[in-house]
Structures are given as C-alpha cells and as structure tokens.
Motif scaffolding. Structure first.
Motif, PDB file in Angstrom:
ATOM      1  N   LYS A  53       0.856  -1.188   0.000  1.00 24.51           N
ATOM      2  CA  LYS A  53       0.000   0.000   0.000  1.00 24.51           C
ATOM      3  C   LYS A  53       0.890   1.234   0.000  1.00 24.51           C
ATOM      4  O   LYS A  53       1.876   1.299   0.726  1.00 24.51           O
ATOM      5  N   ILE A  54       0.542   2.209  -0.825  1.00 26.96           N
ATOM      6  CA  ILE A  54       1.300   3.451  -0.882  1.00 26.96           C
ATOM      7  C   ILE A  54       1.088   4.215   0.420  1.00 26.96           C
ATOM      8  O   ILE A  54      -0.046   4.422   0.846  1.00 26.96           O
ATOM      9  N   THR A  55       2.201   4.616   1.048  1.00 28.33           N
ATOM     10  CA  THR A  55       2.120   5.386   2.288  1.00 28.33           C
ATOM     11  C   THR A  55       2.498   6.845   2.086  1.00 28.33           C
ATOM     12  O   THR A  55       2.214   7.674   2.937  1.00 28.33           O
ATOM     13  N   ASN A  56       3.161   7.161   0.959  1.00 27.61           N
ATOM     14  CA  ASN A  56       3.564   8.535   0.719  1.00 27.61           C
ATOM     15  C   ASN A  56       3.917   8.723  -0.743  1.00 27.61           C
ATOM     16  O   ASN A  56       4.518   7.846  -1.347  1.00 27.61           O
ATOM     17  N   VAL A  57       3.531   9.857  -1.309  1.00 30.47           N
ATOM     18  CA  VAL A  57       3.895  10.233  -2.672  1.00 30.47           C
ATOM     19  C   VAL A  57       4.490  11.628  -2.614  1.00 30.47           C
ATOM     20  O   VAL A  57       3.860  12.549  -2.084  1.00 30.47           O
ATOM     21  N   GLU A  80       4.413   0.384   1.572  1.00 30.06           N
ATOM     22  CA  GLU A  80       4.533  -0.494   2.732  1.00 30.06           C
ATOM     23  C   GLU A  80       4.204  -1.912   2.278  1.00 30.06           C
ATOM     24  O   GLU A  80       3.101  -2.174   1.800  1.00 30.06           O
ATOM     25  N   ILE A  81       5.190  -2.792   2.401  1.00 24.26           N
ATOM     26  CA  ILE A  81       5.023  -4.178   1.961  1.00 24.26           C
ATOM     27  C   ILE A  81       4.384  -4.997   3.068  1.00 24.26           C
ATOM     28  O   ILE A  81       3.409  -5.685   2.863  1.00 24.26           O
ATOM     29  N   SER A  82       4.945  -4.980   4.236  1.00 22.72           N
ATOM     30  CA  SER A  82       4.369  -5.559   5.445  1.00 22.72           C
ATOM     31  C   SER A  82       5.038  -4.828   6.591  1.00 22.72           C
ATOM     32  O   SER A  82       6.262  -4.717   6.627  1.00 22.72           O
ATOM     33  N   GLU A  83       4.223  -4.283   7.458  1.00 20.82           N
ATOM     34  CA  GLU A  83       4.745  -3.410   8.512  1.00 20.82           C
ATOM     35  C   GLU A  83       5.882  -4.079   9.267  1.00 20.82           C
ATOM     36  O   GLU A  83       5.753  -5.235   9.626  1.00 20.82           O
ATOM     37  N   PRO A  84       7.008  -3.448   9.477  1.00 21.31           N
ATOM     38  CA  PRO A  84       7.326  -2.063   9.135  1.00 21.31           C
ATOM     39  C   PRO A  84       8.163  -1.951   7.868  1.00 21.31           C
ATOM     40  O   PRO A  84       8.946  -1.019   7.731  1.00 21.31           O
ATOM     41  N   ASN A  85       8.093  -2.884   6.959  1.00 28.77           N
ATOM     42  CA  ASN A  85       8.934  -2.880   5.759  1.00 28.77           C
ATOM     43  C   ASN A  85       8.369  -1.961   4.685  1.00 28.77           C
ATOM     44  O   ASN A  85       7.235  -2.109   4.260  1.00 28.77           O
ATOM     45  N   VAL A  86       9.215  -1.013   4.253  1.00 28.20           N
ATOM     46  CA  VAL A  86       8.817  -0.040   3.237  1.00 28.20           C
ATOM     47  C   VAL A  86       9.895  -0.006   2.163  1.00 28.20           C
ATOM     48  O   VAL A  86      11.082  -0.002   2.467  1.00 28.20           O
TER      49      VAL A  86
END
Length: 68
Positions: free
Chosen positions: A12-16, A28-34
C-alpha cells in the motif's frame, strides 16, 4: 494485469512526493517494511498514484543489488 516478472511485492502506498521531474513513491510491503520506488512524475500522474492505493511493486531482476 499479468506480468512475466516473478519478483512482485504487493503493498500500500504510504507517501507520494512529486518533484519537478521525478516522484518518490513509498510502498509499505508488510509493517514495518517499506520500499521506495523512484519513477517519473509523468508516470505517477498517469497512474493516478496517491496515498492509500493498493499497488504491486514489480522488480526487474537485472536491477536488484544485494549487499552483505
């Protein structure tokens, strides 16, 4: 849409962040991995990317660098 690439990560996109030419897309792939994808601003706008969108990061195996 189907791709031949096997290296695909759903997230899910967390920031653009849009720059003059490029855009940084945090996924965010799986919290806390970004992971951060740097793509052209034109592509980000064409895809209509925004925070909260569900996306798939497709990684070309020729572009992956591994460190130890």
């Amino acid at each position: 849409m189907q791709f031949s690439a096997r290296n695909q990560l759903n997230g899910k996109i967390t920031n653009v962040e849009f720059g003059a030419v490029m855009a940084n897309i945090k996924i965010e792939i799986s919290e806390p991995n970004v992971i951060t994808a740097v793509i052209t601003k034109e592509s980000a706008e064409k895809l209509g990317l925004s925070e909260g969108d569900d996306v798939t990061a497709i990684i070309k195996s020729t572009e992956v660098i591994i460190g130890k």
